[in-house]
Design a protein around this motif. Structure first.
Motif, PDB file in Angstrom:
ATOM      1  N   THR A  29      50.395  45.313  55.539  1.00 31.19           N
ATOM      2  CA  THR A  29      50.396  46.154  54.345  1.00 31.19           C
ATOM      3  C   THR A  29      49.002  46.249  53.753  1.00 31.19           C
ATOM      4  OG1 THR A  29      50.832  44.336  52.799  1.00 31.19           O
ATOM      5  CG2 THR A  29      52.744  45.443  53.754  1.00 31.19           C
ATOM      6  N   ASP A  30      48.772  47.363  53.101  1.00 31.29           N
ATOM      7  CA  ASP A  30      47.643  47.484  52.194  1.00 31.29           C
ATOM      8  C   ASP A  30      48.221  48.009  50.879  1.00 31.29           C
ATOM      9  OD1 ASP A  30      48.045  50.211  52.504  1.00 31.29           O
ATOM     10  OD2 ASP A  30      46.168  50.592  53.544  1.00 31.29           O
ATOM     11  N   PRO A  31      47.410  48.253  49.856  1.00 30.60           N
ATOM     12  CA  PRO A  31      48.004  48.650  48.572  1.00 30.60           C
ATOM     13  C   PRO A  31      48.867  49.899  48.628  1.00 30.60           C
ATOM     14  CG  PRO A  31      45.787  47.859  48.219  1.00 30.60           C
ATOM     15  CD  PRO A  31      45.975  47.915  49.701  1.00 30.60           C
ATOM     16  N   GLY A  32      48.676  50.746  49.635  1.00 27.15           N
ATOM     17  CA  GLY A  32      49.519  51.925  49.755  1.00 27.15           C
ATOM     18  C   GLY A  32      50.980  51.598  50.020  1.00 27.15           C
ATOM     19  N   TRP A  33      51.256  50.390  50.472  1.00 22.86           N
ATOM     20  CA  TRP A  33      52.635  49.971  50.755  1.00 22.86           C
ATOM     21  C   TRP A  33      53.337  49.388  49.535  1.00 22.86           C
ATOM     22  CZ3 TRP A  33      55.220  49.436  55.661  1.00 22.86           C
ATOM     23  CH2 TRP A  33      54.475  49.874  56.769  1.00 22.86           C
ATOM     24  N   THR A  34      52.581  48.919  48.562  1.00 20.36           N
ATOM     25  CA  THR A  34      53.182  48.032  47.570  1.00 20.36           C
ATOM     26  C   THR A  34      54.237  48.665  46.668  1.00 20.36           C
ATOM     27  OG1 THR A  34      51.262  48.350  46.131  1.00 20.36           O
ATOM     28  CG2 THR A  34      51.280  46.407  47.549  1.00 20.36           C
ATOM     29  N   PRO A  35      54.283  50.002  46.479  1.00 24.29           N
ATOM     30  CA  PRO A  35      55.436  50.514  45.722  1.00 24.29           C
ATOM     31  C   PRO A  35      56.772  50.143  46.353  1.00 24.29           C
ATOM     32  CG  PRO A  35      53.707  52.172  45.779  1.00 24.29           C
ATOM     33  CD  PRO A  35      53.263  51.049  46.682  1.00 24.29           C
ATOM     34  N   LEU A  36      56.805  49.927  47.671  1.00 27.73           N
ATOM     35  CA  LEU A  36      58.052  49.506  48.323  1.00 27.73           C
ATOM     36  C   LEU A  36      58.458  48.099  47.903  1.00 27.73           C
ATOM     37  CD1 LEU A  36      57.433  50.838  51.962  1.00 27.73           C
ATOM     38  CD2 LEU A  36      58.904  51.853  50.222  1.00 27.73           C
TER      39      LEU A  36
ATOM     40  N   HIS B 298      46.963  40.440  51.588  1.00 30.11           N
ATOM     41  CA  HIS B 298      47.429  41.306  50.507  1.00 30.11           C
ATOM     42  C   HIS B 298      48.938  41.233  50.302  1.00 30.11           C
ATOM     43  CE1 HIS B 298      49.136  45.167  49.143  1.00 30.11           C
ATOM     44  NE2 HIS B 298      48.211  45.050  48.220  1.00 30.11           N
ATOM     45  N   GLY B 299      49.704  41.378  51.374  1.00 28.66           N
ATOM     46  CA  GLY B 299      51.154  41.352  51.234  1.00 28.66           C
ATOM     47  C   GLY B 299      51.672  40.045  50.668  1.00 28.66           C
ATOM     48  N   SER B 300      51.054  38.930  51.070  1.00 25.34           N
ATOM     49  CA  SER B 300      51.473  37.617  50.577  1.00 25.34           C
ATOM     50  C   SER B 300      51.256  37.503  49.079  1.00 25.34           C
ATOM     51  CB  SER B 300      50.699  36.513  51.298  1.00 25.34           C
ATOM     52  OG  SER B 300      50.841  36.608  52.690  1.00 25.34           O
ATOM     53  N   VAL B 301      50.088  37.925  48.640  1.00 28.13           N
ATOM     54  CA  VAL B 301      49.749  37.828  47.214  1.00 28.13           C
ATOM     55  C   VAL B 301      50.725  38.636  46.378  1.00 28.13           C
ATOM     56  CG1 VAL B 301      48.003  38.422  45.488  1.00 28.13           C
ATOM     57  CG2 VAL B 301      47.312  37.357  47.639  1.00 28.13           C
ATOM     58  N   VAL B 302      50.973  39.875  46.787  1.00 26.77           N
ATOM     59  CA  VAL B 302      51.864  40.735  46.003  1.00 26.77           C
ATOM     60  C   VAL B 302      53.302  40.214  46.050  1.00 26.77           C
ATOM     61  CG1 VAL B 302      52.735  43.078  45.730  1.00 26.77           C
ATOM     62  CG2 VAL B 302      50.352  42.708  46.354  1.00 26.77           C
ATOM     63  N   ALA B 303      53.728  39.726  47.224  1.00 23.68           N
ATOM     64  CA  ALA B 303      55.092  39.170  47.329  1.00 23.68           C
ATOM     65  C   ALA B 303      55.283  38.012  46.361  1.00 23.68           C
ATOM     66  CB  ALA B 303      55.369  38.730  48.763  1.00 23.68           C
ATOM     67  N   ARG B 304      54.287  37.129  46.275  1.00 21.70           N
ATOM     68  CA  ARG B 304      54.401  35.996  45.342  1.00 21.70           C
ATOM     69  C   ARG B 304      54.456  36.488  43.900  1.00 21.70           C
ATOM     70  NH1 ARG B 304      50.844  33.517  49.054  1.00 21.70           N
ATOM     71  NH2 ARG B 304      49.033  34.099  47.813  1.00 21.70           N
ATOM     72  N   GLU B 305      53.644  37.480  43.611  1.00 25.01           N
ATOM     73  CA  GLU B 305      53.624  37.972  42.235  1.00 25.01           C
ATOM     74  C   GLU B 305      54.957  38.613  41.852  1.00 25.01           C
ATOM     75  OE1 GLU B 305      50.215  40.371  41.522  1.00 25.01           O
ATOM     76  OE2 GLU B 305      48.805  38.783  42.033  1.00 25.01           O
TER      77      GLU B 305
ATOM     78  N   HIS C 257      42.497  57.502  43.645  1.00 29.74           N
ATOM     79  CA  HIS C 257      41.550  57.216  44.737  1.00 29.74           C
ATOM     80  C   HIS C 257      42.180  56.350  45.814  1.00 29.74           C
ATOM     81  CE1 HIS C 257      41.169  53.763  41.976  1.00 29.74           C
ATOM     82  NE2 HIS C 257      40.866  53.059  43.050  1.00 29.74           N
ATOM     83  N   ARG C 258      43.393  55.862  45.560  1.00 40.35           N
ATOM     84  CA  ARG C 258      44.054  54.977  46.518  1.00 40.35           C
ATOM     85  C   ARG C 258      44.860  55.794  47.523  1.00 40.35           C
ATOM     86  NH1 ARG C 258      44.509  49.035  44.486  1.00 40.35           N
ATOM     87  NH2 ARG C 258      43.535  48.972  46.539  1.00 40.35           N
ATOM     88  N   GLY C 259      45.340  55.094  48.552  1.00 41.60           N
ATOM     89  CA  GLY C 259      46.139  55.762  49.569  1.00 41.60           C
ATOM     90  C   GLY C 259      46.498  54.790  50.666  1.00 41.60           C
ATOM     91  N   VAL C 260      47.275  55.245  51.602  1.00 42.96           N
ATOM     92  CA  VAL C 260      47.605  54.437  52.780  1.00 42.96           C
ATOM     93  C   VAL C 260      46.416  54.490  53.730  1.00 42.96           C
ATOM     94  CG1 VAL C 260      49.189  54.183  54.724  1.00 42.96           C
ATOM     95  CG2 VAL C 260      50.044  54.923  52.490  1.00 42.96           C
ATOM     96  N   ALA C 261      46.051  53.335  54.319  1.00 40.97           N
ATOM     97  CA  ALA C 261      44.868  53.225  55.187  1.00 40.97           C
ATOM     98  C   ALA C 261      43.605  53.622  54.427  1.00 40.97           C
ATOM     99  CB  ALA C 261      45.037  54.057  56.448  1.00 40.97           C
ATOM    100  N   GLU C 262      43.531  53.199  53.166  1.00 42.08           N
ATOM    101  CA  GLU C 262      42.485  53.665  52.258  1.00 42.08           C
ATOM    102  C   GLU C 262      41.093  53.134  52.573  1.00 42.08           C
ATOM    103  OE1 GLU C 262      44.039  52.281  48.538  1.00 42.08           O
ATOM    104  OE2 GLU C 262      43.724  50.186  49.032  1.00 42.08           O
ATOM    105  N   ILE C 263      40.970  52.161  53.471  1.00 42.90           N
ATOM    106  CA  ILE C 263      39.627  51.670  53.814  1.00 42.90           C
ATOM    107  C   ILE C 263      38.873  52.683  54.659  1.00 42.90           C
ATOM    108  CG2 ILE C 263      40.282  49.241  53.677  1.00 42.90           C
ATOM    109  CD1 ILE C 263      40.290  49.234  56.780  1.00 42.90           C
ATOM    110  N   ASP C 264      39.555  53.723  55.105  1.00 36.74           N
ATOM    111  CA  ASP C 264      38.916  54.787  55.880  1.00 36.74           C
ATOM    112  C   ASP C 264      38.619  55.949  54.944  1.00 36.74           C
ATOM    113  OD1 ASP C 264      38.097  56.706  57.653  1.00 36.74           O
ATOM    114  OD2 ASP C 264      39.957  56.752  58.826  1.00 36.74           O
ATOM    115  N   LEU C 265      37.340  56.233  54.709  1.00 34.36           N
ATOM    116  CA  LEU C 265      37.029  57.315  53.771  1.00 34.36           C
ATOM    117  C   LEU C 265      37.388  58.679  54.358  1.00 34.36           C
ATOM    118  CD1 LEU C 265      34.235  58.934  54.659  1.00 34.36           C
ATOM    119  CD2 LEU C 265      33.127  56.972  53.673  1.00 34.36           C
ATOM    120  N   GLY C 266      37.741  58.719  55.650  1.00 29.49           N
ATOM    121  CA  GLY C 266      38.185  59.971  56.251  1.00 29.49           C
ATOM    122  C   GLY C 266      39.631  60.309  55.961  1.00 29.49           C
ATOM    123  N   VAL C 267      40.353  59.409  55.283  1.00 31.37           N
ATOM    124  CA  VAL C 267      41.784  59.610  55.018  1.00 31.37           C
ATOM    125  C   VAL C 267      41.974  60.193  53.619  1.00 31.37           C
ATOM    126  CG1 VAL C 267      43.974  58.396  54.677  1.00 31.37           C
ATOM    127  CG2 VAL C 267      42.478  57.778  56.585  1.00 31.37           C
TER     128      VAL C 267
END
Length: 858
Positions: free
Chosen positions: A792-799, A816-823, A573-583
């Protein structure tokens, strides 16, 4: 067919025949504005000469220019040129300008992309200038500009404007809105002696004037060391000169601004104009075009100056949202407003604070900016997610137009009390403090409840599906936001530990390394583990397109087919720009995920650098960090150390939950998307739409109306797709915007040359090769490269799994990017203005995540 038309014969609807520049000059002439006389050679003449021109292949620009300069001008076209030129008078000096069909458009001005020839005298010289204008359609810069704006070369034609020269005493350009700050109706005038070409070409430092509401706000004298003048018999000369003082009087400046007002009023939008002032003091307009760089003003304006904050920027989605995606946000906002007792009468209208502009969503923060409570809360809230907006807001607090409103605090306190009660804040904080097991079980129950709500019977009618979508969207925010008290408890205890120990929070980043219960981190780690389980050969040998085809045909090797299907069942259900249900989601278009897997499987890396190993190392470093902070607290008292250990233990349990509401929201949008695609298929069967996905270019009201109407909506959808694609090409989106068009951030003092500073996001220092990525789809990062991106949104995080560091233009310490970078333990700096422009791929840069600096090579 007549190929030469006088300006008086031209109107705005003749773009295909006369191009943008001539259409505007004709429109201005017919409106009675002071335009020097002239005519246009239509695109038909160009078509005849360019009939055999091949508009594809290598060396396109050079081949096209050569063809147009060598091809003979048809006799009938030559005769029309000479006849129209003679009608202006005997050997009248003229300006010969290109007027392309893709020029002076509402979304792309093409200013300066084709050539202009000044002070052309004599029929033969005019014919030659026409030929050179045709060839200038194919300069390298014009070809590149069209490609960057998605304009088909083969569809572009060129007309040529021939206009009597003004013997200018002073000339220049005037914007009827400030192109730097965006402020509407603030005229910016650049002026210099002689022909305006000196100003337009940037050959001179002109005088500059700012005018607003009939008052000159600013006068700045340029050095004006160069004057371009007409020569007798044709051509121009450049003369070095010394000019003291201003070249326009106050009266002339105000007359110019008033002329600009007339032009803007005629077109209904801000204009970029060129003008000249002759020796008799008469003002002339020689050109007008839309200012295409201004960000559109928000819809649903309310009285007075308003302050808008970008939802898109806050969510790391710089592109536009589809109309249905915007409609969903409005309904969700209605549910959020209802938590504080401010639900709108119709949820489809959205909350009063929600609006749209540029196909993006904005929150009206005016009430907060003008209240004591808001001024106390806003900077603290923005520090967590959008730190660069904090100084912007603090400057707005000082704007006298946004002074504190004389209002009672009671409505705010009543709304806050309702909100606290509706999200069960006290009881959930208590649960978080006393029983992590129960707190985490609550998040699971909320997920199960959401799944139950999202189920739609296969037999549901299209109307029932719309009913369900609206109902779920209204109720989604109250459900998912109820997770936040747990995350807030964790971060509150983090701040308490800092206070008790005396260790600043920016030195406690390792405590937040590798936190559990973060669905985005769990997704990324699972994707990496997936890469260790599947058969590697197809991913190393085949293109992504072929991998997608085989996956969809269920022809990948058995383990890969099964494991990828299982991954997408959980995270599809995830994706890039996923806050848009049109994507589209990854489950619909798995190319991104399969491309990431292919990249992982082509790497030959150190096992110790594998994400799972890094995550385990992060957990160890977090435990050591807690021990260090507790030891510092012990120096101030034994009880402090105990509280710090307790608090930071809870912090680690709950910090990852920050991503859970977003995870649940996106799951909701994906479920509604699936249901609306069924509605779209129904509308296709009825002949209303061409494809099921076209439903996302309608809103909820329009979709419901379409169910009971036979009206053809395909033209409406096509127009909206065009708008959407145009907005996708927009390069700049402000984070804060005022209702008068001002971008407050543009008023800040620029940083020193070469100094890239931002918000510290993840401690550590790394030096490595920068990789600028504007779109994660298809992007590839070598291990250790530093990812430089807009947001970034979660669609970027595999990078992130292979990145050695992170630099983002947007975001704050808790984005989002800050949190994931720290983790992941990678140094990160966010909120770095224009990072993707000031850093280039291949540069070796140093990122200091504790200091918030990015050092470029000297």
């Amino acid at each position: 067919m007549k190929t030469a038309l006088d300006f008086s014969e031209i109107h705005a609807g003749m773009l295909a025949e006369v191009g943008g520049k001539a259409a505007n000059l004709g429109e201005l002439t017919r409106a009675g504005l002071p335009v020097p006389p002239g005519w246009v050679l239509t695109t038909e003449a160009y078509r005849q000469v360019a009939l055999d021109l091949e508009t594809s292949g290598e060396d396109l620009a050079a081949r096209a220019r050569r063809h147009l300069l060598q091809a003979p001008v048809p006799d009938d076209v030559r005769e029309e040129i000479l006849k129209a030129y003679a009608a202006l008078g005997d050997d009248v000096p003229v300006a010969v300008r290109s007027s392309a069909t893709a020029e002076d458009l509402p979304f792309a001005s093409f200013a300066g992309q084709q050539d202009t020839f000044l002070n052309v005298v004599g029929g033969a010289a005019v014919v030659d200038a026409v030929r050179r204008c045709w060839a200038s359609l194919w300069t390298d810069r014009a070809v590149a500009y069209r490609e960057s704006n998605g304009i088909d070369h083969a569809a572009v034609r060129l007309a040529v404007v021939v206009q009597a020269m003004v013997d200018a005493r002073v000339a220049g350009v005037m914007f009827t809105a400030n192109p730097v700050t965006g402020r509407r109706h603030e005229a910016v005038i650049d002026a210099s002696p002689g022909l305006g070409e000196a100003v337009v070409s940037g050959a001179v430092n002109p005088d500059r004037f700012l005018v607003f509401d009939g008052r000159i706000l600013e006068r700045h004298a340029g050095d004006k060391r160069l004057v371009i003048r007409s020569l007798p018999g044709g051509g121009t000369e450049r003369v070095e000169t010394a000019y003291d003082g201003l070249c326009l009087t106050d009266d002339e400046v105000l007359r110019l601004a008033e002329l600009g007002n007339r032009v803007e009023k005629h077109y209904g939008s801000p204009q970029d104009t060129e003008w000249a002032l002759d020796d008799d003091g008469r003002l002339w307009l020689t050109q007008a075009r839309p200012i295409t760089t201004l960000y559109p003003l928000p819809e649903r304006p309310r009285p007075g100056l308003r302050v808008y904050f970008s939802v898109n920027v806050a969510q790391g989605v710089m592109g536009p949202l589809t109309p249905m995606g915007q409609a969903a946000f409005r309904v969700i906002s209605a549910g959020g407003a209802g938590l504080a007792g401010h639900a709108p009468a119709d949820p489809l209208d959205g909350a009063a604070f929600m609006t749209s502009s540029g196909e993006r969503m904005w929150i009206d923060l005016t009430t907060a900016v003008r209240s004591r409570n808001g001024r106390a809360i806003l900077p603290r809230a923005l520090t967590l997610g959008e730190a660069r907006a904090v100084p912007v807001m603090e400057r707005l607090f000082e704007d006298p137009r946004l002074s504190l409103a004389d209002s009672s605090r009671r409505p705010f306190l009543r709304g806050l009390a309702r909100f606290i009660r509706n999200v069960r804040l006290p009881s959930r904080v208590l649960t978080a403090l006393t029983s992590p097991r129960r707190a985490l079980a609550l998040t699971v129950r909320l997920g199960e409840e959401l799944d139950r709500r999202l189920r739609v019977p296969a037999s549901a009618t299209p109307a029932q599906r719309l009913d369900h979508a609206e109902r779920v969207l209204v109720r989604t925010f109250p459900l998912i936001i109820s997770v936040m008290p747990l995350a807030i408890t964790g971060y509150g205890l983090f701040a308490l530990a800092s206070k008790l120990s005396g260790v600043p929070t920016n030195e406690m980043g390792d405590v937040l390394r590798s936190v559990p219960h973060n669905p985005t981190t769990e997704m990324d780690l699972e994707l990496w583990r997936l890469a260790t389980r599947v058969e590697p050969e197809p991913f190393k040998e085949l293109t992504v397109a072929e991998l997608v085809r085989r996956y969809q045909e269920e022809r990948l090797p058995p383990v890969a087919q099964r494991e990828i299907t299982a991954f997408l069942a959980t995270y599809g259900h995830r994706g890039v720009a996923e806050i848009d249900l049109g994507v589209p989601r990854w489950s619909e278009e798995p190319a991104h995920i399969l491309g990431v897997l292919a990249n992982y499987l082509r790497m030959d890396g150190d096992p110790d650098l594998a994400p799972a190993a890094q995550f385990a190392r992060g957990e160890r470093e977090a435990r050591a960090a807690i021990a260090h902070v507790a030891a510092r607290a012990r120096l101030k008292g034994r009880w402090r150390a105990a509280v710090v250990r307790f608090g930071l233990g809870r912090t680690r349990r709950y910090a990852g939950l920050r991503e859970l509401p977003k995870f649940y929201l996106v799951k909701t949008l994906a479920a509604i998307r699936r249901s609306l695609l069924v509605v779209g298929e129904h509308l296709v069967a009825r002949g209303v739409l061409d494809a099921a996905g076209d439903v996302f270019f309608l809103d909820l009201r329009e979709t419901r109306a379409a169910l009971s109407s036979s009206a053809d909506l395909r033209e409406l959808v096509a127009r909206r797709r065009e708008t959407y694609e145009r907005e996708r090409r927009r390069r700049h989106v402000p984070r804060v915007l005022l209702s008068d068009g001002t971008e407050p951030e543009s008023l800040a003092q620029p940083a020193a040359d070469g100094a890239l500073t931002g918000t510290p996001a993840s401690a550590g220092t790394v030096t490595g090769v920068a990789r600028v990525v504007l779109d994660p789809i298809g992007a590839h990062l070598e291990p250790g490269e530093i990812l430089v991106c807009p947001s970034t949104d979660p669609g970027w995080t595999p990078l992130f799994l292979t990145a050695g560091g992170l630099v983002m233009e947007m975001g704050g310490a808790m984005s989002h990017g800050s949190v994931v970078a720290r983790e992941y333990g990678i140094p990160a700096v966010v909120g770095v203005a224009d990072a993707t422009h000031r850093i280039t791929s291949g540069q070796e840069i140093t990122v200091d995540g504790a200091a918030g600096t990015v050092t470029l090579p000297s």
